[in-house]
Structure formats: structure tokens, C-alpha cells
Write a protein that holds these residues in place. Structure first.
Motif, PDB file in Angstrom:
ATOM      1  N   MET A  46      40.379 -41.745  -1.125  1.00  0.00           N
ATOM      2  CA  MET A  46      39.436 -40.775  -0.575  1.00  0.00           C
ATOM      3  C   MET A  46      40.106 -40.093   0.606  1.00  0.00           C
ATOM      4  N   ILE A  47      40.060 -38.769   0.572  1.00  0.00           N
ATOM      5  CA  ILE A  47      40.710 -38.007   1.641  1.00  0.00           C
ATOM      6  C   ILE A  47      39.652 -37.341   2.492  1.00  0.00           C
ATOM      7  N   SER A  48      39.731 -37.542   3.799  1.00  0.00           N
ATOM      8  CA  SER A  48      38.781 -36.881   4.694  1.00  0.00           C
ATOM      9  C   SER A  48      39.541 -36.051   5.713  1.00  0.00           C
TER      10      SER A  48
ATOM     11  N   TYR B 115      33.784 -33.323  -3.900  1.00  0.00           N
ATOM     12  CA  TYR B 115      34.141 -32.701  -2.614  1.00  0.00           C
ATOM     13  C   TYR B 115      32.898 -32.615  -1.734  1.00  0.00           C
ATOM     14  N   THR B 116      33.084 -32.688  -0.422  1.00  0.00           N
ATOM     15  CA  THR B 116      32.001 -32.313   0.485  1.00  0.00           C
ATOM     16  C   THR B 116      32.463 -31.081   1.257  1.00  0.00           C
ATOM     17  N   VAL B 117      31.505 -30.346   1.771  1.00  0.00           N
ATOM     18  CA  VAL B 117      31.861 -29.210   2.634  1.00  0.00           C
ATOM     19  C   VAL B 117      31.574 -29.601   4.079  1.00  0.00           C
ATOM     20  N   PRO B 118      32.175 -28.924   5.054  1.00  0.00           N
ATOM     21  CA  PRO B 118      31.775 -29.162   6.443  1.00  0.00           C
ATOM     22  C   PRO B 118      30.382 -28.561   6.638  1.00  0.00           C
ATOM     23  N   GLY B 119      29.469 -29.340   7.216  1.00  0.00           N
ATOM     24  CA  GLY B 119      28.084 -28.882   7.301  1.00  0.00           C
ATOM     25  C   GLY B 119      27.807 -27.951   8.466  1.00  0.00           C
ATOM     26  N   GLN B 120      28.607 -28.064   9.515  1.00  0.00           N
ATOM     27  CA  GLN B 120      28.283 -27.294  10.718  1.00  0.00           C
ATOM     28  C   GLN B 120      28.382 -25.791  10.454  1.00  0.00           C
TER      29      GLN B 120
ATOM     30  N   THR C 233      33.302 -33.587   9.465  1.00  0.00           N
ATOM     31  CA  THR C 233      34.160 -32.994   8.444  1.00  0.00           C
ATOM     32  C   THR C 233      34.643 -31.621   8.900  1.00  0.00           C
ATOM     33  N   LEU C 234      35.965 -31.441   8.845  1.00  0.00           N
ATOM     34  CA  LEU C 234      36.567 -30.202   9.336  1.00  0.00           C
ATOM     35  C   LEU C 234      36.800 -29.232   8.184  1.00  0.00           C
ATOM     36  N   PHE C 235      37.318 -29.765   7.074  1.00  0.00           N
ATOM     37  CA  PHE C 235      37.601 -28.911   5.931  1.00  0.00           C
ATOM     38  C   PHE C 235      36.879 -29.452   4.690  1.00  0.00           C
ATOM     39  N   PHE C 236      37.269 -30.633   4.253  1.00  0.00           N
ATOM     40  CA  PHE C 236      36.529 -31.265   3.155  1.00  0.00           C
ATOM     41  C   PHE C 236      36.858 -32.748   3.041  1.00  0.00           C
ATOM     42  N   ASP C 237      35.996 -33.480   2.328  1.00  0.00           N
ATOM     43  CA  ASP C 237      36.329 -34.816   1.859  1.00  0.00           C
ATOM     44  C   ASP C 237      36.593 -34.674   0.372  1.00  0.00           C
TER      45      ASP C 237
END
Lengths: 198, 164
Positions: free
Chosen positions: A44-46, A77-82, A54-58
Motif C-alpha cells: 500500500m502506497i500513501s 485509490y483515494t483522493v486527497p480530501g482537503q 493524503t497529499l496526492f493519493f493512496d
């Protein structure tokens, strides 16, 4: 945009977890990572800031087994939420096959949920997708907290179309795999439709 | 509906693999791999045993996407070549035909000049293989041929089985 490889007999699909800042997108992935057989997951890459936002993605690659002799892989993938990371969020949506919207059930985050949902619609449209047509699931997270919005109200605000939705507590895994399973199913069914449609 | 899915057939895969191997040799590289712009690894060759190519593929695509975002802000269409220099290994990344990403990892046994030269040649060859592939996918779609499609007969049961 899935990748079907007849040479290595593999199907690869991309699923994106979207939602407002601190709603639990990364926690969802961490739970999936923790509970998956080591043989079927990659690293898993964060890409996160020092404060673990999260700055770019997980990124979590998951091998789920075979369908009709084809190895099925899902890239989560996740996105940065901010809010201010919008440019990065757009990039992650490229080539997406399915979207999970993780909503924060706390009363004070409802506005952020609605704003993020609108942002998702706009960013998908920029990539040429229509949110009403993409495989899409909603997860109401943090149901264990004391100040949550009643489920009916959340559904009304975030899911007027009555899409598949799940209650979850990502920190203890409640609803996490139900959500994953549901989106995986929708994505595969969509692939099937695409193939039949020619 | 979701645009054109990337499909790879055995015939084209072999052509691509052969081209990557040729590039690996001619550029004196350690690893050569090809990634879809969405982060899917298409093919890899060289010293890949201890390399997490899946993660590398995803990060490469993220890198190209971020650089593409920067290009847009500057009014450029794209930055077609990226180069990362390390103490031991270097990475040369280039976009081919606006769709796929060619990555070459090399050390002091090679040089940036040699890699650039060889990549340029391979890019042409790979570009034409991909046009051939896209054409094939279109034709097969048009003819409605999906006899060996893994999806045609998928059932709910098949999908449930995935989760054990």
C-alpha cells in the motif's frame, strides 16, 4: 477504463474512494490492506504529508481471484480530501471504473459532504464522465460517533437517486468489505454491459 | 460508455515485449517497462525480480499526470520526457502516442544520451504497434465479436466467489 489483457489473462480495474477531508477514505484502504491475505495484495502506497493527511493519493493493488479464467485485479485509490488539493483530485479520477463516496456522518461535516459530492460531479465531468452513469456507491462512515446525522437525512441529502449505500465504521472495519464488494460487483457488471453493447 | 477500455491481445503483447527487450539491450538498461496513463502496467522486462512494478506503474502514471497538470498551467500540451537522477539509478520516462508511458531504469553502465537515442527509436516502433492494437480493438468491437470475452457469461455467483 479497465485494462483487459488476453495475453496474461488479466482484468485490471480502477476504483477511487472520494469524499471530504478526514472522512476515512485512507482508513477504508488501511482496513482492506490489514484484512487481506498477503498473497492477494501488493504494497500500500500513501503519498501523505508529515501529519498523515493524503497529499496526492493512496494506492492499494488487490488481486481478488479468477473470473472465467481471468485474474481479476482491482487498483484502489483515494483522493486527497482537503478542498485546496483539487488539481490532484482531478488527476486521480482519470480512467476510473468505479467510485465510492465516503461521507462523514457527523453533523458538522454535512456541508463538507455535499460540497465534496458536487466537486466529484464536476471533476468527473471534466474527465468526460457522468456521475449518474459511472458505477457508484455511497458509504456513510463514522456511524459510531455520538453526533451523527440520522441515516434517513443523510440519504436524502447525498443519495436522492437511491443508489446502493452502506453504513460503516472504517476504524473497526464495519461495512468496509460490504462497500468494496458492492462496487466491485457494479464495476464488473458494467464491463459485462460494455462488452455486450459492442 | 467509459471511453475505450485498454485491451491487449497475445500477438501485440509479444511484439511489445520484443521491442522492450530490444530497447533494454541497446540502451544497456536495467529495467524497461510500459504503463498505461491510468497506471496499469502493460509489460516489463529486465531485472524486475525484486522490483515492485505494480507500485512503480501507479506512481509513474501519477507523476506523468501531475507533470501534465503543470504543463497545462504553463500553456504547454504536455511535458513528454521526464528524467530523475539518483545516486545509483536513474529513471527516464517518456510519453508515447499520448496514451502510454515508457519507463527506462538505468545505472552507470549506460548514459542519458544513449537512453534518449534508443528510446526515440523504440517510441516509433511502439507507437505503431499501439495504433495497430487500437485498430484491432475497434474492428472487433464493430463486428460484435465477443465470443471469448471473459465477461459475456459472468454471473452474480462468479463475483461472489471472488470474495470467498
Amino acid at each position: 477504463m479497465s485494462f483487459i489483457n488476453y495475453s496474461s489473462r488479466e482484468i485490471n480495474c480502477k476504483i477511487v474512494f472520494y469524499g471530504p477531508g478526514l472522512c476515512g477514505k485512507t482508513t477504508n484502504l488501511q482496513w482492506i490492506y490489514k484484512k487481506t491475505n498477503p498473497d492477494s495484495k501488493g504494497k500500500m502506497i500513501s503519498l501523505a504529508t508529515e501529519t498523515e493527511r493524503t497529499l496526492f493519493f493512496d494506492f492499494l493493488p488487490l488481486a481478488l481471484g479468477e473470473i472465467r479464467g481471468f485474474k481479476t485485479r482491482f487498483h484502489l485509490y483515494t483522493v486527497p480530501g482537503q478542498v485546496f488539493y483539487d488539481a490532484s483530485r482531478k488527476l486521480i479520477l482519470k480512467g476510473v471504473d468505479g467510485v465510492v463516496f465516503v461521507a462523514d456522518s457527523q453533523v458538522e461535516r454535512m456541508e463538507a459532504n455535499i460540497e465534496s459530492m458536487e466537486n466529484l460531479r464536476i471533476n468527473l465531468a471534466e474527465q468526460g464522465y457522468n456521475l449518474d452513469k459511472v458505477p457508484f456507491i455511497i458509504q456513510y462512515n463514522k456511524r459510531d460517533l455520538p453526533n451523527v446525522v440520522p441515516l434517513e437525512e443523510m440519504k436524502k441529502a447525498l443519495n436522492p437517486r437511491g443508489l446502493p449505500d452502506y453504513e460503516a465504521i472504517a476504524t473497526d472495519g464495519t461495512g468496509v468489505f460490504d462497500t468494496l464488494k458492492a462496487i466491485a460487483k457494479l464495476v464488473i457488471m458494467e464491463l459485462k454491459k460494455g462488452q455486450e453493447g459492442g | 460508455m467509459l471511453g475505450s477500455d485498454l485491451v491487449m491481445y497475445d500477438e501485440e503483447f509479444k511484439l511489445i515485449d520484443a521491442e522492450l527487450q530490444r530497447l533494454l539491450q541497446q540502451a544497456n538498461a536495467k529495467v524497461v517497462f510500459l504503463v498505461d496513463k491510468n497506471g496499469q502496467l502493460i509489460a516489463a522486462t529486465g531485472e524486475t525480480e525484486n522490483l515492485d512494478t505494480t507500485s512503480l506503474a501507479s506512481l509513474t502514471a501519477g507523476n506523468i499526470a501531475a507533470t501534465g497538470g503543470m504543463a497545462k498551467l504553463l500553456g504547454e500540451k504536455e511535458f513528454s520526457i521526464l528524467f530523475h537522477e539518483g545516486a545509483r539509478d536513474n529513471i527516464h520516462i517518456s510519453i508515447i502516442g499520448q496514451r502510454v508511458i515508457l519507463v527506462v531504469i538505468f545505472d552507470q553502465r549506460s548514459s542519458l544520451g544513449l537512453v534518449r537515442l534508443r528510446v526515440k527509436k523504440s517510441a516509433e516502433a511502439l507507437g505503431s504497434i499501439f495504433s495497430q492494437l487500437l485498430q484491432k480493438v475497434e474492428t472487433e468491437k464493430g463486428s460484435g465479436k465477443s465470443a471469448d470475452s471473459p465477461f459475456a457469461e459472468i454471473t452474480d455467483e462468479d463475483i461472489d466467489k471472488l470474495f470467498g
